[in-house]
Design a protein around this motif. Structure first.
Motif, PDB file in Angstrom:
ATOM      1  N   ILE A  47       0.840  -1.204   0.000  1.00  0.00           N
ATOM      2  CA  ILE A  47       0.000   0.000   0.000  1.00  0.00           C
ATOM      3  C   ILE A  47       0.869   1.246   0.000  1.00  0.00           C
ATOM      4  O   ILE A  47       0.646   2.174  -0.794  1.00  0.00           O
ATOM      5  CB  ILE A  47      -0.966  -0.004   1.202  1.00  0.00           C
ATOM      6  N   ASP A  48       1.877   1.273   0.870  1.00  0.00           N
ATOM      7  CA  ASP A  48       2.755   2.443   0.945  1.00  0.00           C
ATOM      8  C   ASP A  48       3.452   2.715  -0.380  1.00  0.00           C
ATOM      9  O   ASP A  48       3.573   3.864  -0.802  1.00  0.00           O
ATOM     10  CB  ASP A  48       3.795   2.273   2.059  1.00  0.00           C
ATOM     11  N   LEU A  49       3.903   1.676  -1.045  1.00  0.00           N
ATOM     12  CA  LEU A  49       4.591   1.838  -2.325  1.00  0.00           C
ATOM     13  C   LEU A  49       3.635   2.315  -3.416  1.00  0.00           C
ATOM     14  O   LEU A  49       3.892   3.310  -4.088  1.00  0.00           O
ATOM     15  CB  LEU A  49       5.246   0.523  -2.749  1.00  0.00           C
ATOM     16  N   LEU A  50       2.539   1.591  -3.591  1.00  0.00           N
ATOM     17  CA  LEU A  50       1.647   1.883  -4.711  1.00  0.00           C
ATOM     18  C   LEU A  50       0.852   3.170  -4.540  1.00  0.00           C
ATOM     19  O   LEU A  50       0.268   3.660  -5.510  1.00  0.00           O
ATOM     20  CB  LEU A  50       0.712   0.702  -4.963  1.00  0.00           C
ATOM     21  N   THR A  51       0.827   3.731  -3.344  1.00  0.00           N
ATOM     22  CA  THR A  51       0.112   5.001  -3.153  1.00  0.00           C
ATOM     23  C   THR A  51       1.046   6.209  -3.195  1.00  0.00           C
ATOM     24  O   THR A  51       0.610   7.326  -2.960  1.00  0.00           O
ATOM     25  CB  THR A  51      -0.702   5.011  -1.841  1.00  0.00           C
ATOM     26  N   ARG A  52       2.306   5.981  -3.520  1.00  0.00           N
ATOM     27  CA  ARG A  52       3.210   7.113  -3.743  1.00  0.00           C
ATOM     28  C   ARG A  52       2.750   7.838  -5.008  1.00  0.00           C
ATOM     29  O   ARG A  52       2.267   7.193  -5.963  1.00  0.00           O
ATOM     30  CB  ARG A  52       4.647   6.638  -3.940  1.00  0.00           C
ATOM     31  N   PRO A  53       2.913   9.146  -5.052  1.00  0.00           N
ATOM     32  CA  PRO A  53       2.432   9.909  -6.218  1.00  0.00           C
ATOM     33  C   PRO A  53       2.955   9.391  -7.561  1.00  0.00           C
ATOM     34  O   PRO A  53       2.181   9.307  -8.531  1.00  0.00           O
ATOM     35  CB  PRO A  53       2.941  11.329  -5.947  1.00  0.00           C
ATOM     36  N   GLU A  54       4.217   8.999  -7.624  1.00  0.00           N
ATOM     37  CA  GLU A  54       4.765   8.535  -8.899  1.00  0.00           C
ATOM     38  C   GLU A  54       4.145   7.211  -9.339  1.00  0.00           C
ATOM     39  O   GLU A  54       3.972   6.954 -10.536  1.00  0.00           O
ATOM     40  CB  GLU A  54       6.297   8.441  -8.856  1.00  0.00           C
ATOM     41  N   TYR A  55       3.764   6.378  -8.396  1.00  0.00           N
ATOM     42  CA  TYR A  55       3.128   5.110  -8.742  1.00  0.00           C
ATOM     43  C   TYR A  55       1.658   5.319  -9.116  1.00  0.00           C
ATOM     44  O   TYR A  55       1.126   4.621  -9.976  1.00  0.00           O
ATOM     45  CB  TYR A  55       3.281   4.094  -7.607  1.00  0.00           C
ATOM     46  N   ILE A  56       1.010   6.276  -8.468  1.00  0.00           N
ATOM     47  CA  ILE A  56      -0.367   6.610  -8.857  1.00  0.00           C
ATOM     48  C   ILE A  56      -0.390   7.156 -10.282  1.00  0.00           C
ATOM     49  O   ILE A  56      -1.246   6.785 -11.083  1.00  0.00           O
ATOM     50  CB  ILE A  56      -1.003   7.600  -7.853  1.00  0.00           C
ATOM     51  N   GLU A  57       0.563   8.023 -10.607  1.00  0.00           N
ATOM     52  CA  GLU A  57       0.656   8.551 -11.975  1.00  0.00           C
ATOM     53  C   GLU A  57       0.872   7.423 -12.981  1.00  0.00           C
ATOM     54  O   GLU A  57       0.270   7.421 -14.058  1.00  0.00           O
ATOM     55  CB  GLU A  57       1.796   9.561 -12.076  1.00  0.00           C
ATOM     56  N   GLU A  58       1.724   6.487 -12.644  1.00  0.00           N
ATOM     57  CA  GLU A  58       1.980   5.345 -13.522  1.00  0.00           C
ATOM     58  C   GLU A  58       0.714   4.497 -13.682  1.00  0.00           C
ATOM     59  O   GLU A  58       0.390   4.047 -14.783  1.00  0.00           O
ATOM     60  CB  GLU A  58       3.124   4.491 -12.975  1.00  0.00           C
ATOM     61  N   ALA A  59      -0.011   4.276 -12.592  1.00  0.00           N
ATOM     62  CA  ALA A  59      -1.260   3.508 -12.663  1.00  0.00           C
ATOM     63  C   ALA A  59      -2.261   4.193 -13.581  1.00  0.00           C
ATOM     64  O   ALA A  59      -2.916   3.538 -14.400  1.00  0.00           O
ATOM     65  CB  ALA A  59      -1.845   3.332 -11.268  1.00  0.00           C
TER      66      ALA A  59
END
Length: 77
Positions: A47-59
């Motif tokens: 959760i901590d990793l995938l909710t970082r702004p850069e990962y949200i942008e990638e998603a």
């Protein structure tokens, strides 16, 4: 795609799906310059990793390009 959506999606995963997500994330170590990626082991780590702004942008980018749900497109779940 936002933090709440990602968290809810992860919390609905089965243990097998969570293990698959963690294994997939570990496989990213050569593609991303994130040294902590190999330390991902728990649901909270995911959760901590995938909710970082850069990962949200990638998603969001993945969903826009594929027309699929991020978790289906990336993790096949």
């Amino acid at each position: 795609m936002n933090k709440k959506t990602i968290k809810q999606r992860i919390m609905r995963c089965t243990p097998r799906e969570l293990q698959h997500i963690i294994e997939t994330i570990h496989s990213w170590k050569d593609d991303f310059a994130d040294e902590g990626i190999e330390q991902i082991e728990t649901v909270q780590d995911v959760i901590d990793l995938l909710t970082r702004p850069e990962y949200i942008e990638e998603a969001e980018r993945v969903e826009d390009e594929t027309g699929e749900d991020y978790f289906e497109a990336v993790f096949n779940i």
